[in-house]
Design a protein around this motif. Structure first.
Motif, PDB file in Angstrom:
ATOM      1  N   GLY A  39       0.825  -1.365  -0.121  1.00 18.92           N
ATOM      2  CA  GLY A  39       0.065  -0.064  -0.052  1.00 18.92           C
ATOM      3  C   GLY A  39       0.824   1.279   0.115  1.00 18.92           C
ATOM      4  N   LEU A  40       2.101   1.121   0.792  1.00 17.09           N
ATOM      5  CA  LEU A  40       2.900   2.440   0.774  1.00 17.09           C
ATOM      6  C   LEU A  40       3.527   2.451  -0.700  1.00 17.09           C
ATOM      7  CD1 LEU A  40       4.765   2.289   4.148  1.00 17.09           C
ATOM      8  CD2 LEU A  40       2.882   3.679   3.483  1.00 17.09           C
ATOM      9  N   MET A  41       3.876   1.591  -1.272  1.00 14.12           N
ATOM     10  CA  MET A  41       4.641   1.467  -2.557  1.00 14.12           C
ATOM     11  C   MET A  41       3.223   2.194  -3.532  1.00 14.12           C
ATOM     12  SD  MET A  41       7.610   0.541  -2.927  1.00 14.12           S
ATOM     13  CE  MET A  41       7.637   0.519  -4.430  1.00 14.12           C
ATOM     14  N   PHE A  64     -12.156   8.918  -7.891  1.00 13.02           N
ATOM     15  CA  PHE A  64     -12.804   8.652  -6.733  1.00 13.02           C
ATOM     16  C   PHE A  64     -12.053   9.350  -5.466  1.00 13.02           C
ATOM     17  CE2 PHE A  64     -11.431   4.349  -7.212  1.00 13.02           C
ATOM     18  CZ  PHE A  64     -10.850   4.189  -6.155  1.00 13.02           C
ATOM     19  N   HIS A  65     -12.612   9.717  -4.533  1.00 11.31           N
ATOM     20  CA  HIS A  65     -11.667  10.136  -3.233  1.00 11.31           C
ATOM     21  C   HIS A  65     -10.957   8.726  -2.709  1.00 11.31           C
ATOM     22  CE1 HIS A  65     -11.009  11.650   0.613  1.00 11.31           C
ATOM     23  NE2 HIS A  65     -11.066  12.885  -0.023  1.00 11.31           N
ATOM     24  N   MET A  70     -10.951   3.389   2.717  1.00  9.22           N
ATOM     25  CA  MET A  70     -10.619   2.938   3.848  1.00  9.22           C
ATOM     26  C   MET A  70     -11.815   2.146   4.469  1.00  9.22           C
ATOM     27  SD  MET A  70      -8.750   6.427   5.507  1.00  9.22           S
ATOM     28  CE  MET A  70      -9.979   7.549   4.755  1.00  9.22           C
ATOM     29  N   PRO A  71     -12.896   2.411   4.356  1.00  8.87           N
ATOM     30  CA  PRO A  71     -13.991   1.604   4.781  1.00  8.87           C
ATOM     31  C   PRO A  71     -14.119   0.170   3.956  1.00  8.87           C
ATOM     32  CG  PRO A  71     -14.753   3.278   3.755  1.00  8.87           C
ATOM     33  CD  PRO A  71     -13.527   3.752   3.912  1.00  8.87           C
ATOM     34  N   VAL A  72     -13.909   0.272   2.796  1.00 10.59           N
ATOM     35  CA  VAL A  72     -13.812  -1.097   1.863  1.00 10.59           C
ATOM     36  C   VAL A  72     -12.825  -2.214   2.322  1.00 10.59           C
ATOM     37  CG1 VAL A  72     -13.609  -1.788  -0.447  1.00 10.59           C
ATOM     38  CG2 VAL A  72     -14.840   0.211  -0.133  1.00 10.59           C
ATOM     39  N   LEU A 119      -5.656  -1.589   0.820  1.00  6.10           N
ATOM     40  CA  LEU A 119      -6.530  -0.575   0.438  1.00  6.10           C
ATOM     41  C   LEU A 119      -6.727   0.319   1.394  1.00  6.10           C
ATOM     42  CD1 LEU A 119      -9.570  -2.848  -0.942  1.00  6.10           C
ATOM     43  CD2 LEU A 119      -7.692  -1.555  -2.147  1.00  6.10           C
ATOM     44  N   VAL A 120      -6.588  -0.065   2.930  1.00  8.45           N
ATOM     45  CA  VAL A 120      -6.731   0.977   3.807  1.00  8.45           C
ATOM     46  C   VAL A 120      -5.397   2.053   3.780  1.00  8.45           C
ATOM     47  CG1 VAL A 120      -6.533   1.266   6.379  1.00  8.45           C
ATOM     48  CG2 VAL A 120      -7.961  -0.382   5.420  1.00  8.45           C
ATOM     49  N   VAL A 121      -4.243   1.606   3.673  1.00  7.72           N
ATOM     50  CA  VAL A 121      -3.070   2.340   3.568  1.00  7.72           C
ATOM     51  C   VAL A 121      -2.847   3.146   2.409  1.00  7.72           C
ATOM     52  CG1 VAL A 121      -0.473   2.046   3.304  1.00  7.72           C
ATOM     53  CG2 VAL A 121      -1.537   0.577   4.996  1.00  7.72           C
ATOM     54  N   ILE A 122      -3.459   2.714   1.156  1.00  6.02           N
ATOM     55  CA  ILE A 122      -3.540   3.490   0.198  1.00  6.02           C
ATOM     56  C   ILE A 122      -4.587   4.832   0.475  1.00  6.02           C
ATOM     57  CG2 ILE A 122      -4.289   3.750  -2.214  1.00  6.02           C
ATOM     58  CD1 ILE A 122      -3.354   1.032  -2.886  1.00  6.02           C
ATOM     59  N   GLY A 123      -5.581   4.232   1.000  1.00  3.78           N
ATOM     60  CA  GLY A 123      -6.829   5.302   1.272  1.00  3.78           C
ATOM     61  C   GLY A 123      -6.340   6.321   2.238  1.00  3.78           C
ATOM     62  N   VAL A 124      -5.660   5.916   3.486  1.00  2.09           N
ATOM     63  CA  VAL A 124      -5.267   6.837   4.560  1.00  2.09           C
ATOM     64  C   VAL A 124      -4.028   7.768   3.971  1.00  2.09           C
ATOM     65  CG1 VAL A 124      -3.952   7.096   6.634  1.00  2.09           C
ATOM     66  CG2 VAL A 124      -5.773   5.433   6.469  1.00  2.09           C
TER      67      VAL A 124
END
Length: 136
Positions: A39-41, A64-65, A70-72, A119-124
């Motif tokens: 996700g960081l990459m 999309f935002h 994050m919730p997904v 997905l959470v890491v990318i979103g955050v």
């Protein structure tokens, strides 16, 4: 730092880094790597693109935002952890398919948990980066 060389390189780096992040994600349940590092990459790929081309062009790529991820991701990780409860196992017990998938290998709940973390890491990360850059 919006030079022609950097803009051209970022156009090639974005898909390569995203592909590498998926490789790191899939590698994670066998060797070092996984959802967090992958996700960081992926987030770094979009940050490099935004440095070279501007934040608005990068937002147009994402479509999309990133906060939606994050919730997904949390839901996917929670479902991966809760799935063993349906089979009489404890929470977060790894379940594995009998047959290996040709490119991926053994697929189990660990992969889905890592994908949720990815997905959470990318979103955050992208939400933080986009919010900070809007304030500048």
């Amino acid at each position: 730092m919006k030079t022609l060389i950097f803009k051209t390189a970022s156009a090639y780096l974005l898909p390569l880094l995203l592909l590498f992040s998926v490789f790191i994600l899939l590698r994670g349940h066998y060797l070092p790597g996984g959802g967090f590092v992958g996700g960081l990459m992926a987030a770094i790929a979009f940050v490099i693109h935004s440095f070279a081309n501007g934040i608005e062009r990068t937002k147009n790529i994402v479509k999309f935002h990133p906060g939606f991820l994050m919730p997904v991701g949390l839901l996917l990780a929670l479902l991966a952890g809760a799935l063993p409860l349906l089979f009489g196992e404890t929470f977060m017990t790894g379940l594995w398919m009998k047959q290996a998938v040709p490119v991926i290998g053994s697929v189990g709940t660990a992969l889905f948990f890592d994908t949720g973390v990815y997905l959470v890491v990318i979103g955050v990360t992208l939400t933080i980066i986009f919010t900070i850059s809007e304030g500048l």
